[in-house]
Design a protein around this motif. Structure first.
Motif, PDB file in Angstrom:
ATOM      1  N   ASN A   3      -0.626 -20.770 -15.997  1.00 54.20           N
ATOM      2  CA  ASN A   3      -0.075 -20.494 -14.677  1.00 54.20           C
ATOM      3  C   ASN A   3      -0.778 -21.422 -13.692  1.00 54.20           C
ATOM      4  N   GLY A   4      -0.194 -22.563 -13.447  1.00 56.88           N
ATOM      5  CA  GLY A   4      -0.785 -23.577 -12.587  1.00 56.88           C
ATOM      6  C   GLY A   4      -0.894 -23.193 -11.132  1.00 56.88           C
ATOM      7  N   ARG A   5      -0.339 -22.047 -10.762  1.00 55.66           N
ATOM      8  CA  ARG A   5      -0.417 -21.605  -9.372  1.00 55.66           C
ATOM      9  C   ARG A   5      -1.760 -20.974  -9.042  1.00 55.66           C
ATOM     10  N   THR A   6      -2.565 -20.695 -10.065  1.00 58.37           N
ATOM     11  CA  THR A   6      -3.863 -20.077  -9.797  1.00 58.37           C
ATOM     12  C   THR A   6      -4.979 -21.109  -9.945  1.00 58.37           C
ATOM     13  N   VAL A   7      -5.945 -21.011  -9.074  1.00 61.56           N
ATOM     14  CA  VAL A   7      -7.097 -21.907  -9.128  1.00 61.56           C
ATOM     15  C   VAL A   7      -7.861 -21.691 -10.427  1.00 61.56           C
ATOM     16  N   VAL A  24      -7.606 -31.519 -27.256  1.00 56.56           N
ATOM     17  CA  VAL A  24      -6.711 -30.635 -26.505  1.00 56.56           C
ATOM     18  C   VAL A  24      -5.329 -31.273 -26.457  1.00 56.56           C
ATOM     19  N   PHE A  25      -4.325 -30.492 -26.790  1.00 54.69           N
ATOM     20  CA  PHE A  25      -2.956 -31.002 -26.734  1.00 54.69           C
ATOM     21  C   PHE A  25      -2.569 -31.309 -25.296  1.00 54.69           C
ATOM     22  N   SER A  26      -1.720 -32.295 -25.117  1.00 56.85           N
ATOM     23  CA  SER A  26      -1.285 -32.643 -23.762  1.00 56.85           C
ATOM     24  C   SER A  26      -0.150 -31.748 -23.274  1.00 56.85           C
ATOM     25  N   ALA A  27       0.612 -31.168 -24.206  1.00 55.71           N
ATOM     26  CA  ALA A  27       1.710 -30.274 -23.823  1.00 55.71           C
ATOM     27  C   ALA A  27       1.144 -29.003 -23.199  1.00 55.71           C
ATOM     28  N   ILE A  28       1.702 -28.613 -22.078  1.00 53.96           N
ATOM     29  CA  ILE A  28       1.287 -27.384 -21.394  1.00 53.96           C
ATOM     30  C   ILE A  28       2.496 -26.465 -21.313  1.00 53.96           C
ATOM     31  N   VAL A  29       2.345 -25.261 -21.845  1.00 53.64           N
ATOM     32  CA  VAL A  29       3.414 -24.263 -21.781  1.00 53.64           C
ATOM     33  C   VAL A  29       3.115 -23.371 -20.577  1.00 53.64           C
ATOM     34  N   LYS A  30       3.928 -23.532 -19.557  1.00 52.01           N
ATOM     35  CA  LYS A  30       3.721 -22.782 -18.319  1.00 52.01           C
ATOM     36  C   LYS A  30       4.363 -21.404 -18.416  1.00 52.01           C
ATOM     37  N   SER A  31       3.716 -20.457 -17.805  1.00 47.42           N
ATOM     38  CA  SER A  31       4.195 -19.081 -17.790  1.00 47.42           C
ATOM     39  C   SER A  31       5.546 -18.989 -17.064  1.00 47.42           C
ATOM     40  N   VAL A  51      17.093 -25.500 -22.605  1.00 46.88           N
ATOM     41  CA  VAL A  51      16.705 -26.605 -21.725  1.00 46.88           C
ATOM     42  C   VAL A  51      15.676 -26.187 -20.669  1.00 46.88           C
ATOM     43  N   HIS A  52      15.214 -24.948 -20.760  1.00 44.24           N
ATOM     44  CA  HIS A  52      14.194 -24.452 -19.833  1.00 44.24           C
ATOM     45  C   HIS A  52      12.879 -25.203 -20.073  1.00 44.24           C
ATOM     46  N   ASP A  53      12.081 -25.355 -19.028  1.00 46.13           N
ATOM     47  CA  ASP A  53      10.806 -26.059 -19.137  1.00 46.13           C
ATOM     48  C   ASP A  53       9.934 -25.499 -20.260  1.00 46.13           C
ATOM     49  N   GLY A  54       9.961 -24.180 -20.455  1.00 45.49           N
ATOM     50  CA  GLY A  54       9.158 -23.556 -21.500  1.00 45.49           C
ATOM     51  C   GLY A  54       9.593 -23.977 -22.893  1.00 45.49           C
ATOM     52  N   ALA A  55      10.888 -24.020 -23.118  1.00 46.61           N
ATOM     53  CA  ALA A  55      11.413 -24.453 -24.413  1.00 46.61           C
ATOM     54  C   ALA A  55      11.092 -25.925 -24.653  1.00 46.61           C
ATOM     55  N   VAL A  56      11.224 -26.712 -23.618  1.00 46.78           N
ATOM     56  CA  VAL A  56      10.911 -28.141 -23.718  1.00 46.78           C
ATOM     57  C   VAL A  56       9.423 -28.321 -24.042  1.00 46.78           C
ATOM     58  N   ALA A  57       8.570 -27.527 -23.400  1.00 43.87           N
ATOM     59  CA  ALA A  57       7.125 -27.616 -23.638  1.00 43.87           C
ATOM     60  C   ALA A  57       6.778 -27.204 -25.063  1.00 43.87           C
TER      61      ALA A  57
END
Length: 67
Positions: A3-7, A24-31, A51-57
């Motif tokens: 969750n990139g919205r949190t510090v 560390v893998f470069s792929a980031i699966v965002k919540s 095609v959602h960002d999560g599926a792409v990640a």
């Protein structure tokens, strides 16, 4: 899931990358809420929202794992 919205999440990712570097893998699966909706619909995220960002990640992570 990230969750990139949190510090805190940003700090943890930075610390993990500085500690483990190229391991560390470069792929980031965002919540996302889509990850909660998919099993409720009886589908994987890849089938529910292909095609959602999560599926792409997840696909990007799978490709990294196969290398």
């Amino acid at each position: 899931m990230y969750n990139g919205r949190t510090v805190h999440a940003q700090e943890v990712l930075e610390e993990v990358r500085s500690t483990f570097g190229p391991k560390v893998f470069s792929a980031i699966v965002k919540s996302s809420v889509r990850f909660k909706e998919a099993p409720a619909a009886g589908l994987s995220i890849l089938d529910y929202a292909a095609v959602h960002d999560g599926a792409v990640a997840y696909r990007a992570l799978a490709k990294e794992l196969m290398k």
